[in-house]
Design an enzyme around this catalytic site. Structure first.
Site, PDB file in Angstrom:
ATOM      1  N   ASP A 149       0.912  -1.138   0.000  1.00 59.45           N
ATOM      2  CA  ASP A 149       0.000   0.000   0.000  1.00 59.45           C
ATOM      3  C   ASP A 149       0.950   1.184   0.000  1.00 59.45           C
ATOM      4  OD1 ASP A 149      -1.459   2.250   0.749  1.00 59.45           O
ATOM      5  OD2 ASP A 149      -2.990   1.012   1.698  1.00 59.45           O
ATOM      6  N   HIS A 150       1.148   1.783  -1.160  1.00 60.43           N
ATOM      7  CA  HIS A 150       2.271   2.725  -1.261  1.00 60.43           C
ATOM      8  C   HIS A 150       2.112   3.951  -0.360  1.00 60.43           C
ATOM      9  CE1 HIS A 150      -0.206   4.903  -4.215  1.00 60.43           C
ATOM     10  NE2 HIS A 150       0.589   5.933  -4.021  1.00 60.43           N
ATOM     11  N   HIS A 200      -5.632   2.957   1.001  1.00 64.16           N
ATOM     12  CA  HIS A 200      -4.919   4.156   1.463  1.00 64.16           C
ATOM     13  C   HIS A 200      -5.662   4.890   2.598  1.00 64.16           C
ATOM     14  CE1 HIS A 200      -2.783   3.224  -2.078  1.00 64.16           C
ATOM     15  NE2 HIS A 200      -3.404   4.016  -2.923  1.00 64.16           N
TER      16      HIS A 200
HETATM   17  C1  BG6 Z   1      -3.330   4.476  -6.589  1.00 61.80           C
HETATM   18  C2  BG6 Z   1      -4.693   4.515  -7.241  1.00 61.80           C
HETATM   19  O1  BG6 Z   1      -3.290   3.492  -5.600  1.00 61.80           O
HETATM   20  O2  BG6 Z   1      -3.026   5.737  -6.009  1.00 61.80           O
HETATM   21  C3  BG6 Z   1      -4.772   5.636  -8.253  1.00 61.80           C
HETATM   22  O3  BG6 Z   1      -4.954   3.279  -7.887  1.00 61.80           O
HETATM   23  C4  BG6 Z   1      -4.327   6.943  -7.648  1.00 61.80           C
HETATM   24  O4  BG6 Z   1      -6.094   5.756  -8.779  1.00 61.80           O
HETATM   25  C5  BG6 Z   1      -2.984   6.794  -6.944  1.00 61.80           C
HETATM   26  O5  BG6 Z   1      -4.226   7.906  -8.689  1.00 61.80           O
HETATM   27  C6  BG6 Z   1      -2.598   8.057  -6.219  1.00 61.80           C
HETATM   28  O6  BG6 Z   1      -1.336   7.918  -5.643  1.00 61.80           O
HETATM   29  P1  BG6 Z   1      -0.521   9.192  -5.132  1.00 61.80           P
HETATM   30  O7  BG6 Z   1       0.691   8.637  -4.506  1.00 61.80           O
HETATM   31  O8  BG6 Z   1      -0.259  10.026  -6.354  1.00 61.80           O
HETATM   32  O9  BG6 Z   1      -1.425   9.909  -4.183  1.00 61.80           O
END
Ligand code: BG6
Length: 504
Positions: A196-197, A259
């Protein structure tokens, strides 16, 4: 003891043992924009071991050199740290490619032989991580191939074998469970890293530092002082070319299940007994289990879909006009919900979550809104410009923390107004924050599972989302214009409770 030699000292750079990172799906966006540049950044920071090998696997008739040149161009375009050709040159010799499709036994046999060969040639001692940067529908087949060839078998390989699984981890609770079972059949539990980045973002990790390294916030961190919490994940972009994935998914499954619920868990969990991965997960799981849904889903949630409009001065088409979106799609590109947490600390405090595409700007933040002072010994006119105290954790952009409180306006009269005390990462520290993927790839190679949700957390998060998805079945999303802060119904949802969304 010399602190530089203290193995407990977490400030020391952590460098993985020699190993290989096998990436399935190297031609995809994630690999090109995040993983390969992240690997370069790690190399540039001196955090990769000598003998580190990147092994790409995709359905392409490529040589090692072809893949190396894609990796070079991707890394150069998207790297966070300055480009240094000599750093790349050191990596370049250790970039390999195996071509084939996921049902091609011979290709996987070749991959296995290649990893075996690296044991001697690069001294990787059998250590390898497999990164699934592929659609979930392909997971079972690749897992089967890893099992068949014995590539997931730590003992046979004489080193560690780990698997990294990208979200979405399942589509609902049953599919997540099935996927967990499948992965567990092939890899041992401790070798599975679910990405979950958001957990790799510095500001998200800072939530734990803020709460548990300070004494200041804890006494206020409960229903006695907190009125409500707002978690916002706004994106100005639309769905781009991802209709195939997005239209089956929608905002709640795409970003709330993972997230936003992870952010909620970090903000509300109890203090872990240590910063050990298992202890943190146990606390997160406890609070995820305590989440309650609105009694009336129709009144406590809002789904929206964007119409054409303007975002940051640019014309933006509507969701239904995006390539490959069915004309009658009812998928939400915006979702807002009111959740509760049924425990002593949080009972009665509403948690408002919202996430949307094509909103006015990109911003992710957690705003803790405090109750107003029980008594204000001022005239009404003195405090007209005063709202309640807020602690805002800005996840991105402008990473930092803002504390809003009242202060006297200078002058001979008494007037109290909101002011903001602003901590910005960019100003307070000279070291720039690593990218989330840079951090997470390193943690996989080191074997540190702290920032990876486990199966129980993922399943618990689906238990929150599934009943909402069921209640939404057959309903149509509200509409909002691209460039607006979501549908009006989302404002009305808060207005009914005497609140409003913070201007993020
Ligand atoms: C991803 C989603 O997990 O996170 C995308 O699948 C989204 O839809 C993205 O755009 C957003 O990531 P960040 O790091 O740019 O907030």
């Amino acid at each position: 003891m010399n602190p530089l030699r203290d193995p407990q000292d977490r400030r020391l750079p952590r460098i993985p043992e020699p190993c290989a990172l096998v990436i399935f799906g190297v031609t995809g966006d994630l690999a090109r924009k995040k993983l390969l540049p992240g690997i370069y950044d790690l190399a540039n920071r001196g955090l990769l071991p000598p003998g580190f090998v990147v092994l790409g696997f995709a359905r392409r008739d490529w040589t090692d050199g072809d893949f190396e040149s894609l990796a070079h161009d991707s890394a150069k375009e998207y790297a966070r740290t300055p480009w240094r050709e000599e750093v790349w040159a050191r990596l370049a010799g250790n970039i390999k490619f195996v071509g084939g499709s996921f049902d091609d036994d011979a290709a996987f046999d070749k991959l296995s032989a290649c990893l075996d060969g690296l044991r001697e040639s690069h001294g990787i001692h059998g250590n390898a991580a497999f990164y699934f940067s592929i659609p979930p529908s392909a997971f079972p087949q690749v897992l089967k191939q890893l099992a068949r060839t014995g590539m997931a078998d730590n003992e046979r390989c004489g080193g560690w074998r780990r698997v990294v699984v990208e979200k979405p981890f399942g589509y609902d609770l049953p599919s997540a469970k099935a996927l967990n079972d499948l992965v567990d059949d092939v890899f041992t539990r401790d070798d599975v890293f679910r990405i979950d980045h958001y957990l790799g973002k510095e500001t998200v990790q800072n939530i734990m530092a803020l709460r548990f390294a300070n004494n200041l916030f804890e006494p206020l961190w409960n229903s006695k002082y907190v009125d409500s919490v707002q978690i916002t994940m706004a994106e100005d972009v639309g769905i781009g070319s991802r209709a195939g994935f997005y239209d089956d998914t929608g905002a709640a499954r795409d970003v709330v299940q993972n997230h936003l619920l992870q952010l909620l868990a970090l903000v509300t969990m109890e203090e872990p007994t240590s910063f050990d991965a298992e202890e943190i997960r146990a606390e997160k799981l406890k609070v995820l289990r305590a989440i309650s849904l609105p009694a009336d889903v129709a009144a406590g949630t809002v789904r929206g879909q964007y119409l054409r409009g303007w975002v940051a001065g640019q014309r933006a088409g509507g969701y239904l006009e995006e390539p490959n979106v069915p004309a009658d799609s009812t998928t939400e590109t915006y979702v807002a919900m009111r959740l509760g947490i049924q425990n002593r600390r949080w009972a009665g405090v509403p948690f408002y979550l919202r996430a949307g595409k094509r909103l006015p700007r990109r911003v992710t933040e957690v705003a803790v809104m405090f109750k107003t002072a029980p008594h204000l010994p001022f005239n009404r006119t003195d405090v007209e410009m005063l709202s309640s105290n807020q602690l805002v954790i800005r996840v991105q952009p402008d990473e930092g923390v803002v504390l809003k409180f009242g202060a006297k306006v200078p002058g001979t009269t008494m007037e109290v107004r909101d002011i903001a005390m602003d901590f910005q990462y960019g100003e307070a520290f000279t070291e720039a924050s690593p990218e989330a993927y840079e951090r997470l790839v390193l943690d996989v190679l080191i074997g540190d599972r702290t920032l990876f949700p486990d199966a129980a957390e993922v399943e618990q998060s689906w238990r929150v989302i599934d009943p909402l998805e069921q209640a939404w079945q057959g309903t149509k999303p509200e509409q909002y214009r691209a460039g607006e802060w979501g549908p009006r119904a989302a404002d009305e949802m808060l207005a009914r409770e005497g609140r409003s969304w913070r201007r993020a």
